[in-house]
Design an enzyme around this catalytic site. Structure first.
Site, PDB file in Angstrom:
ATOM      1  N   HIS A   8       0.799  -0.927  -0.230  1.00  0.00           N
ATOM      2  CA  HIS A   8       0.396  -0.157   0.446  1.00  0.00           C
ATOM      3  C   HIS A   8       0.640   0.813   0.094  1.00  0.00           C
ATOM      4  O   HIS A   8       1.895   1.210  -0.275  1.00  0.00           O
ATOM      5  CB  HIS A   8      -1.176  -0.343   1.293  1.00  0.00           C
ATOM      6  CG  HIS A   8      -2.435  -0.867   0.826  1.00  0.00           C
ATOM      7  ND1 HIS A   8      -2.747  -2.146   0.197  1.00  0.00           N
ATOM      8  CD2 HIS A   8      -1.278  -2.486   2.509  1.00  0.00           C
ATOM      9  CE1 HIS A   8      -2.429  -3.077   1.005  1.00  0.00           C
ATOM     10  NE2 HIS A   8      -1.828  -3.484   1.382  1.00  0.00           N
ATOM     11  N   GLU A  46      -1.590   0.473   8.204  1.00  0.00           N
ATOM     12  CA  GLU A  46      -0.829  -0.192   7.350  1.00  0.00           C
ATOM     13  C   GLU A  46       0.143   0.067   6.474  1.00  0.00           C
ATOM     14  O   GLU A  46       1.769  -0.711   7.309  1.00  0.00           O
ATOM     15  CB  GLU A  46      -2.172  -1.758   7.070  1.00  0.00           C
ATOM     16  CG  GLU A  46      -1.176  -2.740   6.415  1.00  0.00           C
ATOM     17  CD  GLU A  46      -1.592  -3.769   6.049  1.00  0.00           C
ATOM     18  OE1 GLU A  46      -2.494  -3.338   4.859  1.00  0.00           O
ATOM     19  OE2 GLU A  46      -1.023  -4.047   5.082  1.00  0.00           O
ATOM     20  N   HIS A 101       2.722  -6.889   4.783  1.00  0.00           N
ATOM     21  CA  HIS A 101       2.267  -6.155   5.264  1.00  0.00           C
ATOM     22  C   HIS A 101       1.657  -6.517   6.587  1.00  0.00           C
ATOM     23  O   HIS A 101       2.202  -8.060   6.496  1.00  0.00           O
ATOM     24  CB  HIS A 101       0.913  -6.846   3.859  1.00  0.00           C
ATOM     25  CG  HIS A 101       0.846  -6.400   2.692  1.00  0.00           C
ATOM     26  ND1 HIS A 101      -0.532  -5.914   2.588  1.00  0.00           N
ATOM     27  CD2 HIS A 101       1.792  -6.904   1.762  1.00  0.00           C
ATOM     28  CE1 HIS A 101       0.162  -6.169   1.242  1.00  0.00           C
ATOM     29  NE2 HIS A 101       1.339  -5.686   0.402  1.00  0.00           N
ATOM     30  N   GLU A 178       2.233 -11.515   6.123  1.00  0.00           N
ATOM     31  CA  GLU A 178       1.353 -10.720   6.625  1.00  0.00           C
ATOM     32  C   GLU A 178       1.529 -10.886   8.127  1.00  0.00           C
ATOM     33  O   GLU A 178       1.597 -11.697   9.029  1.00  0.00           O
ATOM     34  CB  GLU A 178      -0.388 -11.394   6.582  1.00  0.00           C
ATOM     35  CG  GLU A 178      -1.097 -11.137   4.805  1.00  0.00           C
ATOM     36  CD  GLU A 178      -1.780  -9.657   5.129  1.00  0.00           C
ATOM     37  OE1 GLU A 178      -1.145  -8.821   5.644  1.00  0.00           O
ATOM     38  OE2 GLU A 178      -1.977 -10.392   3.993  1.00  0.00           O
TER      39      GLU A 178
HETATM   40 ZN    ZN Z   1      -1.671  -5.183   2.843  1.00  0.00          ZN
END
Ligand code: ZN
Length: 214
Positions: A8, A46, A101, A178
């Site tokens: 992102h 995030e 992430h 993640e």
């Molecule tokens: Zn993400």
């Protein structure tokens, strides 16, 4: 060369048209250029977490003699689109590429996930190398990160996926980590603390080095 891909970007939220544009996902599919990512209940984003961790991993790897490219060099821009993130690793002929992430899962769920493409355009040799990277990352993440394997998705922290453009389109060994669930209070506390981020970054750097056999 190692490619780190902090997921992102800080400008995505205010640039909906750009990040909603459809881009190739691999194997004839398309998906949106990027998303805004998730955040903690208190607003910790995030994209910021991903970027903070990526900088720590970069510094660690460079100190240990590796060259590192990031797919974005600040936390205030837009994108790049997920297919471009893959292309950056491919054109660098990266020895390993890792997307960083954090998840936005159910509040009761916690732990890390290692996402692997069920198939990637690089073919079976890239798929098996990516799996070896995931196995190396599992070894270090389970020991060093402060997180446990996910208790709400995947199996023992591994999660094969067919919808992650950055993994489908890779021609170099690549996984997506993640780093816990930002919707879970204990994972978020770790993500928000400098010491927690340092532990996760060290686990990622060590996982890459373990994969490289160093
Ligand atoms: Zn993400």
């Amino acid at each position: 060369m190692i490619v780190l891909d902090p997921g992102h970007n800080g400008g995505n939220e205010s640039h909906a048209a750009e990040i909603n544009e459809m881009v190739p996902q691999g194997f004839g599919q398309e998906k949106a250029c990027d998303t805004t990512g998730t955040n903690g209940d208190d607003g910790y984003s995030e994209h910021q977490f991903n970027f903070q961790v990526a900088l720590l991993v970069q510094a660690d790897l460079e100190q240990r003699g590796l060259r590192v490219i990031l797919t974005r060099n600040n936390d205030s821009g837009v994108g790049p689109c997920v297919n471009i993130r893959a292309a950056i690793g491919n054109s660098a002929h990266a020895a390993a590429a890792v997307s960083i992430h954090a998840d936005g899962g159910p509040a009761g769920g916690h732990g890390y996930q290692l996402l692997e493409a069920q198939r990637s355009v690089g073919g079976s040799s890239v798929e098996s190398a990516s799996h070896r990277l995931a196995v190396a990352m599992h070894a270090t993440f389970s020991q060093e990160s402060g997180l446990t394997p996910s208790n709400y998705v995947g199996s023992d922290g591994y999660e094969p996926r067919d919808d992650i453009a950055g993994l489908n389109l890779t021609t170099v060994p690549k996984i997506l980590v993640e780093c816990g669930n930002m919707r879970n209070a204990s994972d978020l506390a770790l993500e928000e603390s400098a010491s927690g981020r340092a532990r996760m970054a060290r686990a990622i750097a060590d996982g890459i080095l373990r994969f490289l056999g160093q």
